[in-house]
Structure formats: C-alpha cells, structure tokens
Design a protein around this motif. Sequence first.
Motif, PDB file in Angstrom:
ATOM      1  N   THR A  77     -82.007  -3.781 -58.879  1.00 54.83           N
ATOM      2  CA  THR A  77     -82.812  -3.416 -60.098  1.00 54.83           C
ATOM      3  C   THR A  77     -84.525  -4.167 -60.157  1.00 54.83           C
ATOM      4  OG1 THR A  77     -80.784  -4.553 -61.508  1.00 54.83           O
ATOM      5  CG2 THR A  77     -83.182  -4.093 -62.541  1.00 54.83           C
ATOM      6  N   ILE A  78     -85.077  -3.065 -60.492  1.00 48.83           N
ATOM      7  CA  ILE A  78     -86.213  -3.194 -60.695  1.00 48.83           C
ATOM      8  C   ILE A  78     -86.915  -3.548 -61.459  1.00 48.83           C
ATOM      9  CG2 ILE A  78     -88.168  -2.592 -59.066  1.00 48.83           C
ATOM     10  CD1 ILE A  78     -86.522  -0.492 -57.543  1.00 48.83           C
ATOM     11  N   GLN A  80     -90.284  -3.677 -64.843  1.00 48.97           N
ATOM     12  CA  GLN A  80     -91.696  -3.353 -65.260  1.00 48.97           C
ATOM     13  C   GLN A  80     -92.187  -4.794 -64.676  1.00 48.97           C
ATOM     14  OE1 GLN A  80     -91.899  -2.876 -69.221  1.00 48.97           O
ATOM     15  NE2 GLN A  80     -94.269  -2.201 -69.190  1.00 48.97           N
ATOM     16  N   GLN A 141     -95.224  -2.856 -56.969  1.00 51.56           N
ATOM     17  CA  GLN A 141     -93.965  -1.652 -57.652  1.00 51.56           C
ATOM     18  C   GLN A 141     -92.715  -1.183 -56.561  1.00 51.56           C
ATOM     19  OE1 GLN A 141     -91.532  -2.037 -60.283  1.00 51.56           O
ATOM     20  NE2 GLN A 141     -93.221  -0.984 -61.828  1.00 51.56           N
ATOM     21  N   LEU A 145     -89.028  -1.773 -54.552  1.00 54.26           N
ATOM     22  CA  LEU A 145     -88.020   0.073 -54.394  1.00 54.26           C
ATOM     23  C   LEU A 145     -88.113  -0.401 -52.741  1.00 54.26           C
ATOM     24  CD1 LEU A 145     -87.396   1.881 -55.690  1.00 54.26           C
ATOM     25  CD2 LEU A 145     -89.591   3.420 -55.104  1.00 54.26           C
ATOM     26  N   MET A 158     -83.986   1.269 -62.699  1.00 51.85           N
ATOM     27  CA  MET A 158     -85.475   0.932 -62.466  1.00 51.85           C
ATOM     28  C   MET A 158     -86.217   0.901 -64.392  1.00 51.85           C
ATOM     29  SD  MET A 158     -86.677   4.079 -59.394  1.00 51.85           S
ATOM     30  CE  MET A 158     -85.856   3.994 -58.263  1.00 51.85           C
ATOM     31  N   PRO A 161     -90.857   1.804 -64.491  1.00 49.42           N
ATOM     32  CA  PRO A 161     -91.472   1.935 -62.948  1.00 49.42           C
ATOM     33  C   PRO A 161     -92.243   2.907 -62.919  1.00 49.42           C
ATOM     34  CG  PRO A 161     -89.236   3.567 -63.188  1.00 49.42           C
ATOM     35  CD  PRO A 161     -89.688   3.050 -64.663  1.00 49.42           C
ATOM     36  N   VAL A 187     -79.021   6.423 -60.054  1.00 50.52           N
ATOM     37  CA  VAL A 187     -80.706   5.482 -60.335  1.00 50.52           C
ATOM     38  C   VAL A 187     -79.953   5.716 -62.404  1.00 50.52           C
ATOM     39  CG1 VAL A 187     -82.605   6.040 -60.842  1.00 50.52           C
ATOM     40  CG2 VAL A 187     -81.554   6.607 -58.840  1.00 50.52           C
ATOM     41  N   PHE A 189     -82.434   5.184 -64.744  1.00 51.88           N
ATOM     42  CA  PHE A 189     -84.210   5.220 -65.483  1.00 51.88           C
ATOM     43  C   PHE A 189     -84.520   4.929 -66.704  1.00 51.88           C
ATOM     44  CE2 PHE A 189     -88.500   7.485 -65.926  1.00 51.88           C
ATOM     45  CZ  PHE A 189     -89.217   7.040 -64.855  1.00 51.88           C
TER      46      PHE A 189
END
Length: 513
Positions: A77-78, A80, A141, A145, A158, A161, A187, A189
């Motif tokens: 998990t990426i 904000q 960021q 990733l 994401m 992102p 993904v 998004f």
Amino acid sequence: MQHIQKAFAGIKALDNASLSVAGGEVHALIGQNGAGKSTLIKVLTGAYRRDGGSITFAGAAVDFGSPLAAQRGGIATIYQEVNLVPLRSVAENIFLGREPKRFGLIQWPAMNAEAARLLTELGIELDVKRPLGSFSTAIQQMVALARAVSIQAQLVIMDEPTSSLNEREVATLFGVIRGLKQRGVSVIFVSHRLDELYAVCDRITVMRDGRTVFAGNMSDISRLQLVEQMLGREIKNAGAQTGFVRSETGGVARPLLSASGVVRGTRLSGASVEVGQGEVVGLAGLLGSGRSELARVIFGADQADGGEVSLGGQPVNFRSPSEAIKAGLGFCSEDRKGEGIVPELSVRENLTLALLPRLSKAGVVNTQQQAEIVERFIAQLGIKTSDPDQPIRELSGGNQQKVLLARWLAMNPKLLILDEPTRGIDVGAKAEIQRLIGELAQEGLGVLMISSELEELIEGCQHVTVLRDGKTVANLSGGSITEPQLLHAMAQGLEPEDAPRPPTQPPTQPVSA
C-alpha cells in the motif's frame, strides 16, 4: 471482498460493501469523503478488523491481522501521506525490514545498488545514500512506489498517488502502472481526478455512504454517470429541499472579492472566483478539485504561487489569517473539530476567540462586554447551551457550527467563507444555518460557500463557480444553476450551455479593504 461490514461506536462505516479486482487489472476505487474507501482498504490490509464478510486473495480466504501480515501476503500500500522514515537513506527506506544481510550484517553495497536499479526503472536518478527527507514529496512518493515494487507484491494499492506529482512525474507513474499490469500485478488506484481514471484504469468501483453502488468497466460509464453515482443524484426537478430561500441581488452587485488565476503547487492551476456584496456565491466541484485550497489562499492560510486577489477593488496579499481578519474576512473551516472549535474551552471563549484583541486592553479582557456579546449571539442564532461557560465539546454538531458562525459575525465581517457549513449536522440545525446564511446575505454580507450538496448550491446561491482539477471551468448564474449544468461542469469541465456571469459593476463609492 464480499459483504464487508465495519462499524465504529455503533455507526456503520461499511455496510455490505464489496470489491472485486482481477489479476493484472488496474482498478479504480472512488467516492466522496466518508464514502468508505479508506475503511475498505484498511480492512483489506489488516489495519482494521472487519465485523462481517469475507476476503479472498489469490484464490485463498485471508484474514490479515496487521498491515505487515498483508505485506508479507503480497499486498503493498502506498498512502497519500508517505509513511516512510525521512532521516533514513532512500535505500534503507526501500528495504526497511528486509535489508539484505550476510552473517547478520547488512550488505550495504548490494542494497544501495539494488535501490538505484529500482529507481532507474521508475525514471528516477538520485543518490540513494542521501536521507529521504532531503528530497521533495514527489520523489518520496516514487521511493514508496519503488519499495512496493521491490517486495514483488501481487496487489499494489495507490491512495491518491498523483496528488503531489507534476505532469512529467504523473506520466512516469502511469508508465510504471502499465508495466506492473504487464507483469500480472494488480493495482487499486484511488483518485478523484476523472481524467486519470479513464487514462489508466480498466474497471471501477464506486462507493457511497459505506456501500458499493457501482462496479463495472470504465468504458461502460460516462463521466457524467460517474459523477451521478458518486453524489447519489439523478437529474430531476425537485422542490425546495433546504432552508435557503434564494434571493436575487436586484441588479449587478457591488464587487467585494475577486480572485483571478490563482496557482498553488499542483492543487490550483488557474482558479478564479468573484463575490459581490450581499451575494451567496457557491464553489462547486468534486473532492480534490481545489475548492478548499482556493479558500485557504484567499484567507491567507496558504500562500499562492501566482494569480491575484483583490478586496473592494484593491489588490491584497494576505500573509496570514490575522491580516485577512483585520481586513474583514471570516473563515469557517470544513474541519470543524480540528480547525474550528477548541474543545476544552467554553462556548463563551470559543465564540469570542477572534474578537479578543478588540475586547482587551493591556492584556485584560473586558468580561462584561464579552458576556453581552455572547448572550446576544446565543439568542440571535438560537444556540442551545445550558450555560455560556459550558464546554463546547458537549454541544451538538449543529450548535458548535452556530458558535463558529457567531465567532465571525461578532467581528462584523465584509466577507464570510464557509467550507461545508452544514456537513455532519442534523436536518433541523442544517435548515436553521441555511436560513441564517441567506438572511446575512440579504443584510449585505458577502458569502463564499463551498458545498458538496447540490441542493444548497441550487437553492442558496446567486452564482456558482465550478472547479475541476484546480481550474475554474464554469460560472453559473440564476436560473442556469441546475443539476444538469452542475453535474456536467463537474464531470466534463464545460457547461452544456453558455451561462456567462455578468461583469460586476464598479462601486459608486470606494470600499475600504
């Protein structure tokens, strides 16, 4: 994810929600604030324990007990807000908790070389030995990733992102996403920028009020239909649904505020709005369109990188909210609890917070004058409190909002900026506040109102400015403020019919700034 249930203190955050993502698919997850997107992701990744429902990942039932367990299971998990360690090096952050070791010692050359290779694949060339915090948010960021790519995840989530990326960096990110897709990586998004969704996503899930309300192919739903699903609005003619009684200004209003071509970072890129005396002007747009950011720039809470702001025909450049307050501006933030009230202080103290410099002499507050002002506004606005010294945290949301309105009205402002003034309060209090806003405008106060509720904009505003991706894309006036016009402008960035706002008339006498 099927039939997911999650409640906090008895209030449902997820109610029979579902999400289905195929292998090698880029899947959009969207919805307004409070729709349940973040809660659904946190349930999936083990940050929250679900109350009901089932999760299947890679063909097997799963129940991750923590985000670390989810990561080890193949989900990265990426967020904000980059959740890495700024004082550690770029390479250390990429391999944090997974450092290559031999005989218990970290293999620094190998780790640095692999980190550099991963970033090169993302189009980033930098010194991986430098602390992460010495780089821009955009670079951080991309490092997040690279970390996700390095763990060879089967699913990468994401969350907004592109919020801090420029156009070139966004193009690079989309290239990486397409590369992940080709390798069979899925993904999820999360974004509020519709153009991005249509550019990179295969399928989409829309959430509203904790429920999944739509799931399908991006090619099967138009932008207009997507906005309707997010807002839960069908195009129809409805009777009055708010406490507003919209009144026309009886001609061209005397100009009060004008913001033109405002630019700030990646959030605002040409935002403009005008407010006349005695007008209620709405700011419309989807979440992430730049509405709150524009309000904060006008109020001096944030500084613009470009554009012009004028008050009463005179250019202004407020370097702080205190300067804006002195010039006659008031601002009720969307975050009532975080940026509005001071929970442990009383109703009296909260109401007169901005007025204290005028009530004080040599650092001593005139308590008699303060009490008179508080009693007057409690009666005028119908604030329900047992005593002016009652802690404001004990009041209902609607009464807290009335106290915040009273705080600014006590300053006798020229312009009042209201960011989601009726969000999170009961129907009765909402109608009272809407009626009050209309009455204030009739008395000559200029109001700039941000609202996600179309009824408030349609029934309460003489003009509505629509923002999209940080730009002003439409100005609607009078009878042209309709659901079809608003939805079309928010979705497409254009008005279906030309509805130019008439220019404001120069004042017959100077207006002090």
